[in-house]
Design a protein around this motif. Structure first.
Motif, PDB file in Angstrom:
ATOM      1  N   VAL A 120     -10.807  31.850  33.314  1.00 28.95           N
ATOM      2  CA  VAL A 120     -11.464  33.153  33.126  1.00 28.95           C
ATOM      3  C   VAL A 120     -11.813  33.756  34.483  1.00 28.95           C
ATOM      4  N   LEU A 121     -12.333  32.921  35.379  1.00 30.74           N
ATOM      5  CA  LEU A 121     -12.802  33.406  36.678  1.00 30.74           C
ATOM      6  C   LEU A 121     -11.669  33.606  37.681  1.00 30.74           C
ATOM      7  N   ASP A 122     -10.712  32.677  37.704  1.00 31.33           N
ATOM      8  CA  ASP A 122      -9.704  32.669  38.765  1.00 31.33           C
ATOM      9  C   ASP A 122      -8.286  32.965  38.286  1.00 31.33           C
ATOM     10  N   GLY A 123      -8.106  33.113  36.989  1.00 30.38           N
ATOM     11  CA  GLY A 123      -6.759  33.299  36.453  1.00 30.38           C
ATOM     12  C   GLY A 123      -6.233  34.708  36.650  1.00 30.38           C
ATOM     13  N   VAL A 124      -5.066  34.957  36.061  1.00 36.10           N
ATOM     14  CA  VAL A 124      -4.419  36.265  36.162  1.00 36.10           C
ATOM     15  C   VAL A 124      -4.119  36.770  34.756  1.00 36.10           C
ATOM     16  N   GLU A 125      -4.013  38.071  34.639  1.00 36.93           N
ATOM     17  CA  GLU A 125      -3.718  38.674  33.341  1.00 36.93           C
ATOM     18  C   GLU A 125      -2.228  38.570  33.050  1.00 36.93           C
ATOM     19  N   ARG A 126      -1.899  38.036  31.879  1.00 38.86           N
ATOM     20  CA  ARG A 126      -0.521  37.995  31.401  1.00 38.86           C
ATOM     21  C   ARG A 126      -0.419  38.897  30.180  1.00 38.86           C
ATOM     22  N   ARG A 127       0.646  39.685  30.120  1.00 30.66           N
ATOM     23  CA  ARG A 127       0.863  40.550  28.970  1.00 30.66           C
ATOM     24  C   ARG A 127       1.749  39.820  27.957  1.00 30.66           C
ATOM     25  N   LEU A 128       1.249  39.684  26.740  1.00 31.08           N
ATOM     26  CA  LEU A 128       1.936  38.948  25.683  1.00 31.08           C
ATOM     27  C   LEU A 128       2.306  39.887  24.545  1.00 31.08           C
ATOM     28  N   ASP A 129       3.414  39.552  23.863  1.00 35.55           N
ATOM     29  CA  ASP A 129       3.852  40.347  22.723  1.00 35.55           C
ATOM     30  C   ASP A 129       3.029  40.020  21.484  1.00 35.55           C
ATOM     31  N   LEU A 130       2.897  41.015  20.603  1.00 38.52           N
ATOM     32  CA  LEU A 130       2.265  40.831  19.305  1.00 38.52           C
ATOM     33  C   LEU A 130       3.216  41.296  18.210  1.00 38.52           C
ATOM     34  N   LEU A 131       3.018  40.759  17.006  1.00 36.33           N
ATOM     35  CA  LEU A 131       3.597  41.345  15.802  1.00 36.33           C
ATOM     36  C   LEU A 131       2.496  42.128  15.106  1.00 36.33           C
ATOM     37  N   VAL A 132       2.781  43.362  14.728  1.00 36.49           N
ATOM     38  CA  VAL A 132       1.825  44.193  14.004  1.00 36.49           C
ATOM     39  C   VAL A 132       2.447  44.575  12.668  1.00 36.49           C
ATOM     40  N   ASP A 133       1.730  44.310  11.567  1.00 36.72           N
ATOM     41  CA  ASP A 133       2.307  44.601  10.258  1.00 36.72           C
ATOM     42  C   ASP A 133       1.900  45.996   9.779  1.00 36.72           C
ATOM     43  N   ASP A 134       2.434  46.385   8.620  1.00 33.41           N
ATOM     44  CA  ASP A 134       2.215  47.729   8.109  1.00 33.41           C
ATOM     45  C   ASP A 134       0.845  47.918   7.470  1.00 33.41           C
ATOM     46  N   SER A 135      -0.013  46.876   7.511  1.00 33.63           N
ATOM     47  CA  SER A 135      -1.416  47.041   7.134  1.00 33.63           C
ATOM     48  C   SER A 135      -2.311  46.968   8.370  1.00 33.63           C
ATOM     49  N   GLY A 141       0.800  34.313  17.393  1.00 36.00           N
ATOM     50  CA  GLY A 141       1.703  33.188  17.559  1.00 36.00           C
ATOM     51  C   GLY A 141       2.917  33.263  16.662  1.00 36.00           C
ATOM     52  N   ALA A 142       2.752  32.950  15.384  1.00 34.90           N
ATOM     53  CA  ALA A 142       3.884  32.931  14.465  1.00 34.90           C
ATOM     54  C   ALA A 142       3.386  33.166  13.055  1.00 34.90           C
ATOM     55  N   LEU A 143       4.283  33.627  12.205  1.00 35.13           N
ATOM     56  CA  LEU A 143       3.978  33.714  10.782  1.00 35.13           C
ATOM     57  C   LEU A 143       5.008  32.910  10.022  1.00 35.13           C
ATOM     58  N   ARG A 144       4.581  32.435   8.850  1.00 38.24           N
ATOM     59  CA  ARG A 144       5.430  31.548   8.070  1.00 38.24           C
ATOM     60  C   ARG A 144       5.286  31.876   6.591  1.00 38.24           C
ATOM     61  N   ILE A 145       6.425  31.940   5.898  1.00 34.30           N
ATOM     62  CA  ILE A 145       6.478  32.163   4.461  1.00 34.30           C
ATOM     63  C   ILE A 145       7.308  31.042   3.860  1.00 34.30           C
ATOM     64  N   PRO A 146       6.844  30.300   2.873  1.00 35.76           N
ATOM     65  CA  PRO A 146       5.468  30.294   2.372  1.00 35.76           C
ATOM     66  C   PRO A 146       4.544  29.629   3.382  1.00 35.76           C
ATOM     67  N   PRO A 147       3.215  29.823   3.217  1.00 40.06           N
ATOM     68  CA  PRO A 147       2.295  29.229   4.186  1.00 40.06           C
ATOM     69  C   PRO A 147       2.316  27.719   4.129  1.00 40.06           C
ATOM     70  N   VAL A 148       2.138  27.099   5.289  1.00 43.17           N
ATOM     71  CA  VAL A 148       2.042  25.643   5.354  1.00 43.17           C
ATOM     72  C   VAL A 148       0.696  25.230   4.787  1.00 43.17           C
ATOM     73  N   GLU A 218      11.837  28.616   3.415  1.00 46.64           N
ATOM     74  CA  GLU A 218      10.888  29.011   4.446  1.00 46.64           C
ATOM     75  C   GLU A 218      11.472  30.135   5.289  1.00 46.64           C
ATOM     76  N   VAL A 219      10.585  31.033   5.691  1.00 49.38           N
ATOM     77  CA  VAL A 219      10.929  32.081   6.652  1.00 49.38           C
ATOM     78  C   VAL A 219       9.892  32.029   7.766  1.00 49.38           C
ATOM     79  N   SER A 220      10.324  32.036   9.012  1.00 51.87           N
ATOM     80  CA  SER A 220       9.382  32.077  10.124  1.00 51.87           C
ATOM     81  C   SER A 220       9.751  33.224  11.059  1.00 51.87           C
ATOM     82  N   VAL A 221       8.724  33.862  11.614  1.00 50.86           N
ATOM     83  CA  VAL A 221       8.915  34.981  12.540  1.00 50.86           C
ATOM     84  C   VAL A 221       7.984  34.756  13.723  1.00 50.86           C
ATOM     85  N   THR A 222       8.540  34.836  14.942  1.00 49.82           N
ATOM     86  CA  THR A 222       7.762  34.583  16.156  1.00 49.82           C
ATOM     87  C   THR A 222       8.066  35.655  17.193  1.00 49.82           C
TER      88      THR A 222
END
Length: 288
Positions: A120-135, A141-148, A218-222
């Motif tokens: 937190v004090l000494d690190g650097v900012e990394r830009r990470l991707d997100l998945l955004v749904d229609d709600s 991290g990841a989504l999984r169908i059906p849920p584990v 199963e379906v997984s999306v990352t």
């Protein structure tokens, strides 16, 4: 909500400590507070619940937000900042404390109060991707169908937390009470039922990867490198079926009612859901 202000340097932090972290591992919380307050000017907030947690983030001003808590607290903070459309201007930090830390670790956050606080004090900012749904729900991290299946996993309907109460869960608990306590070890199986084969249509950027005539296990999306990596495991007879893979910017799953696990939350049932990659949407403070 209790607040404690301390001063160390010109760096300004808002440290929001999730109540579950305080209950589960007060010693790690204390260590994180000590390290952070020794290296920066900190304002510590001790919210009693989700509403106070949200208010603390909304009132952070120019301070850098630091969440002390588990994966659920991390997802809650990112979801709040996303709904406020403030992720682009905000670099979030997290000190993982609690029972569920796999997501934070997979994103590169150190698992350990001292190492995480130093990042937190000494690190650097990394830009990470997100998945955004229609709600307007987010996936880090990841989504999984059906849920584990998992004991104690929080459940959501339509992408929002529902406090572990949905009609099928109430019915299951009612059945358990009716049957008595002869087999208490079976109760967790009713929390998130195991998923069987599903008939789903999976589309990646408008192209059908699998259709309703092919049952899937199963379906997984990352999210990864600006794209959504999709993997579908069809049901086969005899030899194992080869997984179907594709990558794209937009993924739509539709068909019979289905539930899915996004990070640490189970959502649904829904009949259709679309996830879109938001490239570099999350700024997370990580070791340099």
């Amino acid at each position: 909500m209790a607040e404690v202000a301390t001063f160390a340097t010109s760096d300004q932090l808002l440290v929001v400590i999730d109540p579950a972290a305080r209950r589960m591992d007060g010693e790690s919380v204390r260590i994180a507070k000590d390290v952070l307050s020794a290296g920066a000017a900190t304002k510590v907030c001790l919210p009693d619940g989700p509403d106070e947690f949200a208010r603390a983030l909304a009132r952070r001003g120019s301070r850098r937000p630091v969440v002390v808590g588990d994966d659920r607290a991390l997802v809650r903070a990112v979801s709040l900042l996303h709904r406020q459309r403030e992720l682009a201007e905000c670099a979030l930090s997290v000190v993982p404390v609690g029972a569920m830390l796999a997501l934070a670790g997979s994103l590169g956050v150190p698992i350990g109060a001292v190492a995480a606080a130093r990042a937190v004090l000494d690190g650097v900012e990394r830009r990470l991707d997100l998945l955004v749904d229609d709600s307007d729900g987010v996936v880090l991290g990841a989504l999984r169908i059906p849920p584990v299946p998992a004991v104690g996993m929080p459940t959501a309907i339509g992408g929002s937390e529902a406090g572990g109460r949905v009609p099928w869960l109430r019915s299951a608990r009612s059945l358990v009470r009716t049957l008595g306590t002869a087999r208490p070890s079976r109760v967790p199986d009713l929390v998130v039922p195991p998923g069987g084969p599903s008939r789903l249509r999976v589309e990646v950027d408008g192209v059908t990867l699998v259709d309703l005539d092919q049952p899937v296990r199963e379906v997984s999306v990352t999210p990864s490198a600006g794209a959504a990596e999709v993997e579908v495991h069809p049901v086969s007879v005899g030899a194992a079926a080869v997984p179907l893979r594709a990558s794209g910017h937009r993924v739509t799953v539709s068909g019979a009612d289905f539930r899915y696990r996004a990070d640490s939350v189970v959502s649904g049932p829904v009949r259709r859901r679309t996830w879109t990659v938001w490239e570099g949407a999350l700024g997370l403070r990580l070791p340099g």
